[in-house]
Write an enzyme that holds these catalytic residues in place. Structure first.
Site, short mmCIF file in Angstrom:
data_model
loop_
_atom_site.label_atom_id
_atom_site.label_comp_id
_atom_site.label_asym_id
_atom_site.label_seq_id
_atom_site.Cartn_x
_atom_site.Cartn_y
_atom_site.Cartn_z
N PHE A 16 32.13 34.93 38.07
CA PHE A 16 32.93 34.74 36.94
C PHE A 16 32.95 33.28 36.52
CE2 PHE A 16 37.35 34.06 35.00
CZ PHE A 16 36.94 34.53 33.88
N ASP A 53 23.94 36.30 53.46
CA ASP A 53 25.26 36.25 53.74
C ASP A 53 25.79 35.17 53.97
OD1 ASP A 53 27.84 37.15 54.58
OD2 ASP A 53 27.38 37.84 56.64
N ILE A 54 26.77 34.61 53.80
CA ILE A 54 27.54 33.31 54.05
C ILE A 54 28.32 33.25 55.22
CG2 ILE A 54 28.79 31.39 53.03
CD1 ILE A 54 28.12 32.36 50.11
N ALA A 75 33.30 32.97 47.79
CA ALA A 75 34.03 33.12 49.01
C ALA A 75 34.29 34.66 48.99
CB ALA A 75 35.29 32.52 48.58
N TYR A 145 43.89 35.72 52.81
CA TYR A 145 42.92 34.74 51.87
C TYR A 145 43.29 33.25 51.73
CZ TYR A 145 40.84 33.16 47.43
OH TYR A 145 40.15 32.44 46.48
N LYS A 149 41.65 29.57 53.16
CA LYS A 149 41.31 28.59 52.07
C LYS A 149 41.91 27.20 52.53
CE LYS A 149 38.88 30.22 48.39
NZ LYS A 149 37.63 29.54 48.13
N GLY A 194 48.23 49.20 22.80
CA GLY A 194 49.67 49.33 22.15
C GLY A 194 50.59 50.07 22.79
#
Length: 318
Positions: A16, A53-54, A75, A145, A149, A194
């Protein structure tokens, strides 16, 4: 004055934020090496590099040659349906070991600067209304997570000290824009249909950042001499309540804002009963970010307002 760079490597290039950042880098005349995990995820005018892969053993040598800057966006993020018996270990595998190994590989290849996109979750999950997180606050991550980080940030500081690699850390709050997914996308869908929502009395404050504002800030962090060695919290600078956000979304989509009041205590009770406490908690609680440091030190001014960002976000929904 910005430092001239010619080639930049972007991990998570098909994500993104990654796609938008690559477009921004190309528009500024840079040669972009975009790292993805999918061989078919090529981006226009980006030199696609595929890694399977990382982790702590990924071979980056073929992607780092001649690069001036690494923009590390990839990530392991929040998993809606976690299947691992040890989620923290899985997050550490990618976010900590993978990040540290990439940074050391970058330093060995002669890369000058490493920009790491972390998360405001390093600071915590919630602020008192009127109180904003700053770079000086103690870290207080609440989930695997966020912990991963924070640990990655610490690993990068060690690499910088040992190798001289210029590390810049950026912690954004919720990022939105065209193509956004998750809870923000669900919110757009509900407003578009709506559906009446019981949030008219919610009086919280939340910081957001439009994806194009984030890309602009990241480019500045990649090129400004004063950014080296610093951590920055970034946001649009226009904090909004959930009520205001829903109303703004309705306006830009040409819909009626169908909000009604319900006591917050009842909303929290209902969320607990239906096991939606985390999701509803983000709608009711505050999370504010003080982005004055990046504005003061780097002269950054978000090029787009919240209204601009929301219009672009829902453009294909109108």
């Amino acid at each position: 004055m910005r430092v001239a760079i010619n080639r930049i490597m972007v991990t998570g290039a098909n994500g993104f934020v990654g796609q938008l950042f690559c477009a921004e880098a190309l528009a500024r005349g840079l040669e972009v090496f975009g790292v993805t995990r999918l061989s078919g995820a090529s981006l226009p005018n980006v030199k696609n590099v595929v890694v399977s892969d990382i982790n702590g053993t990924t071979d980056w040598s073929f992607a780092l040659v001649g690069c001036d800057v690494v923009m590390h966006l990839a990530a392991r993020v929040h998993v809606m349906r976690e299947t691992s018996d040890d989620p923290l270990a899985e997050f550490r595998h990618v976010n900590v070991a993978g990040t540290e190994h990439l940074a050391r590989s970058a330093a060995a290849a002669g890369v000058r600067r490493f920009v790491y996109v972390s998360s405001i979750k390093v600071n915590g999950e919630e602020t008192s209304k009127g109180t904003a997180y700053t770079e000086q606050d103690n870290a207080a991550p609440q989930d695997p997570y966020g912990v991963s980080k924070w640990e990655a940030e610490q690993a990068l500081h060690c690499v910088a000290k040992e190798t001289g690699l210029e590390v810049v850390i950026v912690r954004p709050p919720l990022v939105y824009g065209a193509g956004v997914k998750g809870n923000f996308a669900q919110m757009i869908s509900v407003v578009a249909k709506g559906v009446p929502l019981p949030f008219a009395s919610v009086n919280n404050k939340r910081s957001l950042i439009y994806v194009k504002n984030l890309a602009d800030a990241l480019m500045l962090c990649a090129t400004h001499p004063a950014a080296a060695g610093n951590t920055y919290l970034v946001s649009d600078g226009e904090d909004v309540s959930t009520t205001d956000l829903l109303r703004k979304l309705a306006v830009v989509m040409g819909k009626k804002s169908r909000l009604f009041s319900c006591p917050v205590v009842l909303l929290k009770l209902a969320a607990k009963i239906f096991r939606k406490s985390d999701q509803v908690g983000r709608l009711l609680g505050s999370l504010q970010v003080d982005s004055s440091k990046v504005r003061r030190e780097l002269g950054w001014v978000p090029p787009f307002s919240v209204d601009d960002g929301l219009k672009a976000t829902v453009k294909d929904k109108i």
